[in-house]
Design a protein around this motif. Sequence first.
Motif, mmCIF file in Angstrom:
data_model
loop_
_atom_site.group_PDB
_atom_site.id
_atom_site.type_symbol
_atom_site.label_atom_id
_atom_site.label_comp_id
_atom_site.label_asym_id
_atom_site.label_seq_id
_atom_site.Cartn_x
_atom_site.Cartn_y
_atom_site.Cartn_z
ATOM 1 N N ILE A 58 -28.117 -0.561 41.520
ATOM 2 C CA ILE A 58 -28.416 -1.841 41.557
ATOM 3 C C ILE A 58 -27.324 -2.891 41.516
ATOM 4 O O ILE A 58 -26.490 -2.533 40.903
ATOM 5 C CB ILE A 58 -29.475 -2.341 40.321
ATOM 6 N N ILE A 59 -27.233 -3.664 42.594
ATOM 7 C CA ILE A 59 -26.092 -4.628 42.678
ATOM 8 C C ILE A 59 -26.400 -5.789 41.992
ATOM 9 O O ILE A 59 -27.318 -6.587 42.105
ATOM 10 C CB ILE A 59 -26.119 -5.024 44.128
ATOM 11 N N GLN A 60 -25.552 -5.986 41.034
ATOM 12 C CA GLN A 60 -25.784 -7.190 39.814
ATOM 13 C C GLN A 60 -24.989 -8.418 40.193
ATOM 14 O O GLN A 60 -24.227 -8.407 41.219
ATOM 15 C CB GLN A 60 -25.003 -6.575 38.602
ATOM 16 N N ARG A 61 -25.817 -9.584 39.666
ATOM 17 C CA ARG A 61 -25.084 -10.718 40.143
ATOM 18 C C ARG A 61 -23.504 -10.733 39.760
ATOM 19 O O ARG A 61 -23.361 -10.402 38.672
ATOM 20 C CB ARG A 61 -25.778 -11.715 39.394
ATOM 21 N N ASN A 62 -22.847 -11.161 40.793
ATOM 22 C CA ASN A 62 -21.351 -11.030 40.312
ATOM 23 C C ASN A 62 -20.440 -12.018 41.075
ATOM 24 O O ASN A 62 -20.506 -12.092 42.247
ATOM 25 C CB ASN A 62 -20.721 -9.578 40.661
ATOM 26 N N VAL A 63 -19.763 -12.979 40.206
ATOM 27 C CA VAL A 63 -19.180 -14.073 40.895
ATOM 28 C C VAL A 63 -17.920 -13.522 42.195
ATOM 29 O O VAL A 63 -17.896 -14.162 42.990
ATOM 30 C CB VAL A 63 -18.520 -14.971 39.890
ATOM 31 N N ALA A 105 -10.696 -5.000 42.128
ATOM 32 C CA ALA A 105 -11.524 -3.734 42.250
ATOM 33 C C ALA A 105 -12.192 -3.303 41.114
ATOM 34 O O ALA A 105 -12.755 -2.476 41.000
ATOM 35 C CB ALA A 105 -10.335 -2.646 42.526
ATOM 36 N N ALA A 106 -11.841 -4.035 39.862
ATOM 37 C CA ALA A 106 -12.363 -3.772 38.757
ATOM 38 C C ALA A 106 -13.676 -4.696 38.496
ATOM 39 O O ALA A 106 -14.506 -4.236 37.474
ATOM 40 C CB ALA A 106 -11.485 -3.827 37.638
ATOM 41 N N SER A 107 -14.111 -5.439 39.491
ATOM 42 C CA SER A 107 -15.048 -6.434 39.198
ATOM 43 C C SER A 107 -16.468 -5.510 39.298
ATOM 44 O O SER A 107 -16.661 -4.341 40.042
ATOM 45 C CB SER A 107 -15.170 -7.455 40.180
ATOM 46 N N THR A 108 -17.648 -5.987 38.616
ATOM 47 C CA THR A 108 -18.740 -5.463 38.391
ATOM 48 C C THR A 108 -19.151 -4.935 40.027
ATOM 49 O O THR A 108 -19.590 -3.952 40.337
ATOM 50 C CB THR A 108 -19.768 -6.145 37.984
ATOM 51 N N GLY A 109 -19.194 -6.260 40.777
ATOM 52 C CA GLY A 109 -19.699 -6.060 42.173
ATOM 53 C C GLY A 109 -18.978 -4.807 42.909
ATOM 54 O O GLY A 109 -19.565 -3.979 43.715
#
Length: 260
Positions: free
Chosen positions: A213-218, A235-239
């Motif tokens: 699931i793709i989370q909301r991520n700025v 590269a470490a971001s949730t998205g």
Amino acid sequence: METKIIAVANQKGGVGKTTTTINIAASLAAMEKKVLVVDADPQANATSGLGLDVEKVEKSIYECLIDSVPAVEAIEKTTIEGLDLMPSHIDLVGAEIEMISLEDREQRLKKALASVQDSYDYILIDCSPSLGLITINALSAATSVIIPVQCEYFALEGLGKLLNTIKIIQGRLNPTLRIEGFLLTMYDSRLRLANQVVAEVQMHFQDMVFKTIIQRNVKLSEAPSHGVPALHFDAASTGAVNYLNLAGEMIEREKLRGNA
């Protein structure tokens, strides 16, 4: 492995089609796959999101569809190793009307891609938020479709129309087209509504829904203004991690089907 041509489609705007296209593409390229992104949306967001200046595009998908320019002439390299782009252009807005009088008008993208598809493992087509002739071209050319579904109100609204269009295309133009998966996007675990939507989509479409699931991520929304996918922005971001997981899940599914 045969080339997989995946259309990312949903006639509802703002569900994360372009974000999904460029981030899956970057993730697959990071896994050493050869990837082509085809920007089939007149808004050209995938083109600018992969670092190309839309104003400076000389040959685009428009010339391939309308003037039968060979695809290889319209394809540009991006700054990402293994990731190429067939850009879009504002001219594409008028293409639907121009294509009406052309022969094989539903199959022109398929013909254009036939000459280059053997150079790639994956071709990802970013569709416009409509079910017009260009989206029909994308679905006629594709082997499968990813349908992004936003975890918000009215998520399922309009999906019936899209599924009906897919059914018609399977019947008339592309009998081997299948649904690659429904992808839940813009998920915020704190919202009860988001969790209800996830449950509803999973109940409705069962194993056709991606586990990722793709989370909301700025960072996902900031990256395009820098002309790079999230993976190359942070590269470490949730998205970025979500889309890497999704690419992994897609490759795993292929193996289970015995295609990879």
